[in-house]
Scaffold this motif. Structure first.
Motif, PDB file in Angstrom:
ATOM      1  N   ARG A  58     -63.929  34.441   1.856  1.00 13.76           N
ATOM      2  CA  ARG A  58     -64.519  33.762   0.726  1.00 13.76           C
ATOM      3  C   ARG A  58     -64.871  34.776  -0.513  1.00 13.76           C
ATOM      4  N   LEU A  59     -64.133  34.381  -1.633  1.00  8.90           N
ATOM      5  CA  LEU A  59     -64.444  35.124  -2.749  1.00  8.90           C
ATOM      6  C   LEU A  59     -65.646  34.388  -3.490  1.00  8.90           C
ATOM      7  N   VAL A  61     -67.992  33.299  -6.556  1.00  6.54           N
ATOM      8  CA  VAL A  61     -67.519  32.614  -7.832  1.00  6.54           C
ATOM      9  C   VAL A  61     -68.401  33.260  -8.924  1.00  6.54           C
ATOM     10  N   TYR A  66     -63.444  33.356 -10.632  1.00 13.74           N
ATOM     11  CA  TYR A  66     -63.706  34.436  -9.575  1.00 13.74           C
ATOM     12  C   TYR A  66     -63.884  35.879 -10.325  1.00 13.74           C
ATOM     13  N   ARG A  67     -64.528  36.591  -9.722  1.00 15.38           N
ATOM     14  CA  ARG A  67     -64.685  37.871 -10.125  1.00 15.38           C
ATOM     15  C   ARG A  67     -63.437  38.845 -10.220  1.00 15.38           C
ATOM     16  N   VAL A  71     -61.160  40.410  -6.903  1.00 14.60           N
ATOM     17  CA  VAL A  71     -59.951  39.732  -6.668  1.00 14.60           C
ATOM     18  C   VAL A  71     -58.693  40.759  -6.712  1.00 14.60           C
TER      19      VAL A  71
END
Length: 125
Positions: A58-59, A61, A66-67, A71
């Motif tokens: 899970r990335l 936010v 997204y960062r 990523v």
């Protein structure tokens, strides 16, 4: 008119109380300091990435999505692992093709010797 002033004072009291509860509190603050979001379930460093690792990833936010740095790091690692696996697959396919070619091109043990070869084999005995 009296109701208007009563509602205005009640609104100011409620807003002030909520603000003091959130901002104040001293040692026992109501809202703890928030840590910057980071990847909670990072990809494992000790083994190759598996499908379950990607499903659990899970990335975090950021305000505009997204960062990008995190990523980019994950995509770079996945790209490197996929390239390594593709190279290994190509190496194994080449080895398999070579083994199959040598098995097919090898001597036929069930082939009957030609007439000249048969007499030569008897002469050697």
């Amino acid at each position: 008119m009296l109701v208007f002033w009563f509602m205005l004072i009640a609104l100011v009291v409620v807003v002030t109380a909520v603000t003091l509860a959130v901002v104040g509190g001293g040692e026992a603050a109501v809202l703890p300091e928030a840590d910057p979001e980071r990847v909670a379930d990072a990809l494992p460093d000790t083994r190759p990435v598996q499908r379950a690792d990607l499903d659990a990833l899970r990335l975090p936010v950021a305000p505009r999505g997204y960062r990008m740095v995190e990523v980019d790091d994950i995509l770079f690692r996945l790209g490197a692992e996929l390239a390594e696996r593709d190279a290994r697959i190509a190496e194994l396919e080449t080895a398999l093709a070579g083994a199959q070619a040598s098995a097919v091109a090898g001597p036929d043990l069930f082939k009957r010797p030609a007439q000249g070869e048969e007499s030569q084999g008897q002469a050697d005995r």
